[in-house]
Structure formats: C-alpha cells, structure tokens
Write an enzyme that holds these catalytic residues in place. Sequence first.
Site, PDB file in Angstrom:
ATOM      1  N   TRP A  13     -17.822 -19.020   0.511  1.00 42.06           N
ATOM      2  CA  TRP A  13     -17.314 -19.676   1.305  1.00 42.06           C
ATOM      3  C   TRP A  13     -16.236 -19.003   2.353  1.00 42.06           C
ATOM      4  O   TRP A  13     -16.259 -19.085   3.423  1.00 42.06           O
ATOM      5  CB  TRP A  13     -16.332 -21.008   0.820  1.00 42.06           C
ATOM      6  CG  TRP A  13     -17.091 -21.562  -0.190  1.00 42.06           C
ATOM      7  CD1 TRP A  13     -16.933 -21.553  -1.452  1.00 42.06           C
ATOM      8  CD2 TRP A  13     -18.154 -22.376  -0.022  1.00 42.06           C
ATOM      9  NE1 TRP A  13     -18.092 -22.140  -2.405  1.00 42.06           N
ATOM     10  CE2 TRP A  13     -18.580 -22.680  -1.485  1.00 42.06           C
ATOM     11  CE3 TRP A  13     -18.796 -22.899   0.922  1.00 42.06           C
ATOM     12  CZ2 TRP A  13     -19.747 -23.842  -1.607  1.00 42.06           C
ATOM     13  CZ3 TRP A  13     -20.100 -23.494   0.641  1.00 42.06           C
ATOM     14  CH2 TRP A  13     -20.503 -24.148  -0.424  1.00 42.06           C
TER      15      TRP A  13
ATOM     16  N   ASP B 280      -8.989 -23.012   2.120  1.00 44.00           N
ATOM     17  CA  ASP B 280     -10.135 -24.056   1.766  1.00 44.00           C
ATOM     18  C   ASP B 280      -9.722 -24.341   0.245  1.00 44.00           C
ATOM     19  O   ASP B 280     -10.024 -23.583  -0.379  1.00 44.00           O
ATOM     20  CB  ASP B 280     -11.320 -23.131   2.062  1.00 44.00           C
ATOM     21  CG  ASP B 280     -12.570 -23.951   1.792  1.00 44.00           C
ATOM     22  OD1 ASP B 280     -12.334 -25.347   1.244  1.00 44.00           O
ATOM     23  OD2 ASP B 280     -13.874 -23.710   1.826  1.00 44.00           O
TER      24      ASP B 280
ATOM     25  N   LYS C 260     -16.047 -32.972  -3.783  1.00 41.71           N
ATOM     26  CA  LYS C 260     -15.705 -32.342  -5.158  1.00 41.71           C
ATOM     27  C   LYS C 260     -14.710 -33.050  -5.876  1.00 41.71           C
ATOM     28  O   LYS C 260     -14.946 -33.510  -7.042  1.00 41.71           O
ATOM     29  CB  LYS C 260     -15.209 -30.746  -4.796  1.00 41.71           C
ATOM     30  CG  LYS C 260     -16.078 -29.833  -4.066  1.00 41.71           C
ATOM     31  CD  LYS C 260     -17.444 -29.898  -3.928  1.00 41.71           C
ATOM     32  CE  LYS C 260     -18.307 -28.954  -3.270  1.00 41.71           C
ATOM     33  NZ  LYS C 260     -17.785 -28.037  -2.179  1.00 41.71           N
TER      34      LYS C 260
END
Length: 358
Positions: A100, A169, A193
Amino acid sequence: RIYNFNAGPAALPLPVLEEIQAEFLDFKGSGMSIVEVSHRSKWFDEVIQDAVTRTRRLLGLGDQFQVLFLQGGASLQFCMVPMNLCSRDQRADYVDTGTWSTKAIKEAKILGRSVNVAASSEDKNFSYIPEKFHFTPDAAYVHFTSNNTIKGTQWSAFPDTGSIPMISDMSSDIMSKVFDPSPFGLIYAGAQKNLGPAGATLVIIRRDMLDRVPEDLPTMLRYTTFAEKNSMFNTPPCFTVYHIGLVLKWLEETVGGMAKMEALNREKAAFLYEAIDSGGFYRGTAEEESRSLMNVTFRLPDESLEVRFVREALENGMGGLKGHRSVGGCRASIYNSTSLDAVKALVDFMKTFAKKYG
Ligand SMILES: *Cc1c(COP(=O)(O)O)cnc(C)c1O
C-alpha cells in the site's frame, strides 16, 4: 455461519448484522428502508451525525479535526493526499513498508511530486517496520501505512516527525488500539476491514491542512468540497455510513470502548502467535517486533500442506485463511469483529492439523 478470517471485506459483528436485518424494511418508523430514504432527510442526517460523533469520541479527536466519509476507497487517497496537501515545489516523505505504501508513492510520483523515501523495509521483503528514518526537515508531510494487511506487519509506535504532520493509511487497523491522534495531519481508512462494508473511506483531516488545498483541483477531488458540506456535497455512501455507525455503537456500548478493544485484540493475537511459535510446524513471516495484531501471516512446511490447511479449515467451519495472492502462505485476519472464540477454534484446528501432518 462460519468463522470468517477474511482480510477485507471482512467479518462484521453479528449483533450489528442482525440489527440491520431487523430494521431493513422500516427504518425507525419511516416506512422506508435506510437505503430508500433521501440523504437530505432527517433520518440520514441523524445517521451520519451519529457516525461522526462516535468516531470523534472513540478516537478522542479534538476540535482541530474534521471527520469525513468519502468514496473511491483508500486507493483514491493515494492520489488525493499529494494533490491536496503537497505543492509542486514541496517534498513529501514516505515510509515504504510494502504494497500500500508502495502504491501511495507511485501515485505521488505520477503527479510529479518530489518524493523522499524516508525509510524502506524492501531489503527484507517488507517483513519488518523500519526504525531509522531520514526525514526532510520541511517536508509537506510524512506518509506511512500503519498496518500492512498483506505482509502482516504493523507499527507498534509511531515515529517522531517533529512539526511535520503525519499522514497515515490506517485502513486495516483503525480503531483497533488506542493512539494519540494529535501529530496527524490526516488519517484515512477504507471501511471494509475494521469499520463496515465496502463503499466509504473514513478521512480525518486536521482543519489547517485544508488551507493547503489548491484552487485548480476538480471539485470532487478537493478535501474542501467535502469538509464544507460535511461529506454531503453529493450523495454519500448512505448504507455504508449507516453500517459504520452501528459498528461504532457496538464498539462503544458492547465492547466498551477502545481500551477494551485493544486488550481483546492483543489477547487474540497473542493466542494465535503462540500457536504459530510453538511446535516448529508453523512459521510466522513477519519479524517478531513488527507483527500485526490484525493480520497474522504464516507458512507451513510446504505449499501443498498450505493448500490442504486452507481446505480442511474450511471443512471445519473456518474460512478466509489463504494468504494474499502476491505472497502466498496463510493469513488469519483477526479484526475487531473476530471473536476470541473464533481464534480459539482456529488454534485448536492448527494444533490438530500439525499433529496429523507434522
Ligand atoms: C485494503 C487496503 C487498501 C485498499 O483499499 P481500497 O478501499 O480497496 O482502495 C489500502 N490500504 C490498506 C492498508 C488496506 O488494507
């Protein structure tokens, strides 16, 4: 229902799903489903205000922060962050812990921003969180990914960036443990999530960061557009925001808040890592100090055993244990909604499996 160890979209609290089912056709006496009411109605207004208030309370956010619900997933934030918050003559610092953060760096570069990779764990296949950094003294921000969902690594403490705002993030560990939000300029997290179903991205922005937003960005890509209209510039992802609100209510009222959630998450992870470390059959892939409380990644002695493990686990009522396609192996995602019972069932299965094939 099975014990669900999916990485995302992931398990959600059963009481929340049942509450949604019970009020799905008639939301609070409106005679309509929550997915049928106007986003400008009093019904939805209360829903989004409640989700914002609970977010503020759970994370202990001061008045300097604004809470937004955007679309485009966490992935859109990879470009919105540099577009809005780093001018072309500034430099942005990134810590690369794989997947990511690598994608976030790529987007900043596509936009022609000057990127300094302040630290990277690429030398060991992103199996650890770096501890030494080379920050640019006047960087626009320092960006990092608090939990690498795929590699199973997580920051246990955040770096000291001085006066440079941190941007993180937190898609796969938001609201899983207590942390101090004050050094952050912006936090973002895709919902699917730890917060709810897919469709919304929680964005927490420090209000002074909004002064940086340049005039020449398209309306839908500007943080100010959504900040000025409290996430209601256009139709927000109504169902997801409603769902998130109920998950946060569960977190506050059933679990008992962030400290209780963190204690439970630590207990679950300790239980699972203990099973991995004992016996020599399983092998954790992340370095010990960098292990994630949310995504537990491990290998078995060979790949055919891994295939068998995933298959037999499912036959025993445990799903989602296959590692990400980019890394292989096995992964148990044990987000907030995964119960200690689920983890205990998995550990029992792991012990039986190791005895049978070890
Ligand atoms: C899942 C995930 C993403 C991608 O989220 P999308 O909502 O699919 O864009 C980004 N970052 C992290 C840490 C993730 O876990």
